[in-house]
Design a protein around this motif. Structure first.
Motif: not given
Length: 95
Positions: A45-65
């Motif tokens: 899950y933290f890898c998924g969060i990191s991917a979105h933070l690095v890309e800077g896209t779909k940051l709202w999904l970080c809350w679901v993670y």
């Protein structure tokens, strides 16, 4: 569409954890549970969060993670709590 499918995957995984938590809490036993598995899931899950933070896209999904991380962490905390109690009880029986 990809974001919706990722959300659906996270929701499905997250939806299953409250049942696992409730089962652990009711049984007060951790037979068949694997803390290593739960730690790997949290790392994923933290890898998924990191991917979105690095890309800077779909940051709202970080809350679901993060919600899923909280659920798995709750089950992991219950694991350590009840495993300790089981070890203590087993030690008392031997004496």
């Amino acid at each position: 569409m990809a974001a919706f499918l990722e959300f659906a995957m996270l929701f499905a995984f997250g939806f299953s954890w409250p049942f696992a938590i409730a089962r652990t809490y009711r049984a007060k036993r951790v037979d068949g549970k694997s803390p290593a598995f739960m730690i790997i899931v949290i790392a994923g899950y933290f890898c998924g969060i990191s991917a979105h933070l690095v890309e800077g896209t779909k940051l709202w999904l970080c809350w679901v993670y993060l919600a899923d991380v909280a659920l798995v962490s709750t089950d992991l905390a219950l694991y350590f709590h009840y495993a300790r109690r089981q070890r203590r009880a087993a030690g008392e029986l031997k004496q």
